[in-house]
Design a protein around this motif. Structure first.
Motif, PDB file in Angstrom:
ATOM      1  N   TYR A  18      36.523 100.921  40.986  1.00  0.00           N
ATOM      2  CA  TYR A  18      37.951 100.862  41.301  1.00  0.00           C
ATOM      3  C   TYR A  18      38.452 102.103  42.039  1.00  0.00           C
ATOM      4  N   ARG A  53      40.884  94.056  32.465  1.00  0.00           N
ATOM      5  CA  ARG A  53      39.959  93.086  31.855  1.00  0.00           C
ATOM      6  C   ARG A  53      38.515  93.575  31.959  1.00  0.00           C
ATOM      7  N   HIS A  54      38.259  94.402  32.935  1.00  0.00           N
ATOM      8  CA  HIS A  54      36.921  94.952  33.145  1.00  0.00           C
ATOM      9  C   HIS A  54      36.749  96.281  32.411  1.00  0.00           C
ATOM     10  N   LYS A  90      41.050  87.965  27.091  1.00  0.00           N
ATOM     11  CA  LYS A  90      41.470  88.564  28.350  1.00  0.00           C
ATOM     12  C   LYS A  90      42.607  87.786  29.013  1.00  0.00           C
ATOM     13  N   THR A  91      42.702  86.509  28.699  1.00  0.00           N
ATOM     14  CA  THR A  91      43.679  85.652  29.387  1.00  0.00           C
ATOM     15  C   THR A  91      45.036  85.608  28.694  1.00  0.00           C
ATOM     16  N   TRP A 133      46.021  94.203  36.188  1.00  0.00           N
ATOM     17  CA  TRP A 133      45.660  93.184  35.188  1.00  0.00           C
ATOM     18  C   TRP A 133      44.157  92.926  35.178  1.00  0.00           C
ATOM     19  N   ASP A 134      43.608  92.590  36.340  1.00  0.00           N
ATOM     20  CA  ASP A 134      42.181  92.268  36.402  1.00  0.00           C
ATOM     21  C   ASP A 134      41.315  93.489  36.136  1.00  0.00           C
ATOM     22  N   GLU A 174      36.942  95.860  28.383  1.00  0.00           N
ATOM     23  CA  GLU A 174      36.239  94.702  27.822  1.00  0.00           C
ATOM     24  C   GLU A 174      35.617  95.042  26.473  1.00  0.00           C
ATOM     25  N   ALA A 229      47.214  94.330  40.576  1.00  0.00           N
ATOM     26  CA  ALA A 229      45.746  94.401  40.499  1.00  0.00           C
ATOM     27  C   ALA A 229      45.276  95.047  39.200  1.00  0.00           C
TER      28      ALA A 229
END
Length: 386
Positions: A368, A199-200, A222-223, A195-196, A203, A193
């Protein structure tokens, strides 16, 4: 009146307007004295004039010789000023360090200069940051005194009233214990989790499709996470081998010290402790390393210090967790220790908290883990504890 006369009059009027415009003098933007700049700590952009009297090393002390680096200046209205309460601390960006840093230019002590930047605390002291211009002042020119601006910039505590109430008034180990109790219980993520979440949290504020990589500062899609040479992966700033916690939920997945980094740069860092010096790294030329330590680029030195201090407070050995501690040593191997304490304390001062860090702290808190990094909200607590 004849047509030719009217044309002559019209031309004369136009000429008069042009001459008047040519000789009109635009009002000169006011230059603040150091005293007024100290009173105007509201985040506004100002030009300040004062004498260089030293280099800040804490909220209450400066160096006046044998300068340790080129990162900061202390300005005063008098070249003989000794009281730090009458000084303005100026953060020097990398572009001006070669010309105005005191380690490189010690002869500048006593020189009068003008500096343009944002009036904001530096070293937990009235300061000037985000500097865009620095110059030697003309001899004898005195700063103008505009009306006092009593506006104020909200402090971080305005955004989470009461969060640190139980730590109020405490110092040393008592403060460390109180902060541990505040941030201890939080939502834990799985390693996948993360990873995502990164990305937030990381950013790029100028490109929502990208993240900012910690050591290189590169903005990258991000990818493109993964294990490829130019991919980004999940860096444990507190090296996971320092305590052997791996990627287990808890210390191994705590977002407050996990950051996206270039795969090969992450590999070069390995599990090195943090300290000054070494050889410039090929893919991160503002980063240096030797056999047992890693020095990141100036822009994230404070970020890294505050992440390390967070880990030492969050993980105190209760509930079956490791007791992580900051040490003066490097080359700590698998011990639950991370260094170098004196260097990290200095980095906390040299690289103050910025908007990227504040936003990251807020995202982790709100979306989070639901706990905060106290040293982003209150960087002055580093000195109070350590």
């Amino acid at each position: 009146m004849k047509k030719s006369s009217k044309i002559f009059v019209l031309l004369a009027v136009i000429a008069a307007i042009a001459v008047s415009s040519y000789f009109t003098v635009s009002p000169r933007a006011a230059t603040l004295s150091v005293t007024n700049a100290i009173k105007t700590q509201n985040g506004s952009v100002q030009t300040v004039e004062g004498y260089i009297v030293g280099k800040p090393i804490s909220a209450s002390s400066i160096q006046t010789s044998s300068f340790s680096d080129d990162y900061a200046l202390a300005l005063a209205d008098s070249p003989a000023e000794k009281a730090t309460g009458s000084m303005l601390y100026v953060q020097i960006p990398s572009s001006f360090r070669g010309s105005f840093g005191l380690k490189t230019n010690p002869e500048l002590i006593g020189t009068k200069i003008k500096v343009t930047g944002s009036t904001a605390a530096y070293f937990s002291h009235p300061g000037l940051k985000n500097v865009t211009a620095m110059s030697i002042s003309a001899a004898g020119e005195l700063p103008e005194e505009p009306e006092e601006d009593t506006g104020s910039t909200p402090t971080p505590s305005d955004n989470y009233e009461g969060y640190y109430n139980s730590a109020s008034g405490k110092t040393g180990e008592a403060l460390k214990t109180a902060l541990h109790e505040i941030i201890d219980d939080h939502t834990e993520l799985s390693y996948s989790a993360v990873w995502d979440a990164l990305r937030h949290t990381d950013e790029d504020p100028n490109n929502s499709n990208n993240v900012i990589l910690l050591y290189t500062g590169r903005s990258q899609s991000k990818t493109t996470n993964g294990s490829g040479v130019d991919s980004w992966n999940r860096e444990h700033v507190w090296a996971k081998s320092h305590g052997d916690f791996g990627t287990a939920m808890g210390a191994g997945t705590d977002l407050h010290h996990l950051r996206p980094t270039d795969v090969s740069v992450n590999s070069s860092r390995g599990n090195k402790d943090f300290d000054d010096g070494g050889t410039a790294q090929k893919e991160a030329p503002d980063t240096y390393a030797d056999s047992d330590s890693w020095e990141p680029r100036d822009e994230v030195k404070g970020d890294i210090a505050r992440m390390i201090f967070y880990m030492a407070v969050r993980y105190e050995g209760d509930s079956g967790e490791l007791d992580l501690e900051v040490t003066e040593n490097v080359n700590n191997g698998s011990a639950p220790l991370h260094g170098k304490l004196s260097t990290l304390k200095r980095w906390n001062e040299l690289d103050p908290v910025d908007d990227f860090e504040r936003n990251r702290n807020e995202v982790i808190y709100q979306d989070y883990q639901h706990n905060r990094n106290p040293f982003i909200d209150h960087p002055e607590w580093v000195e109070v504890i350590w």
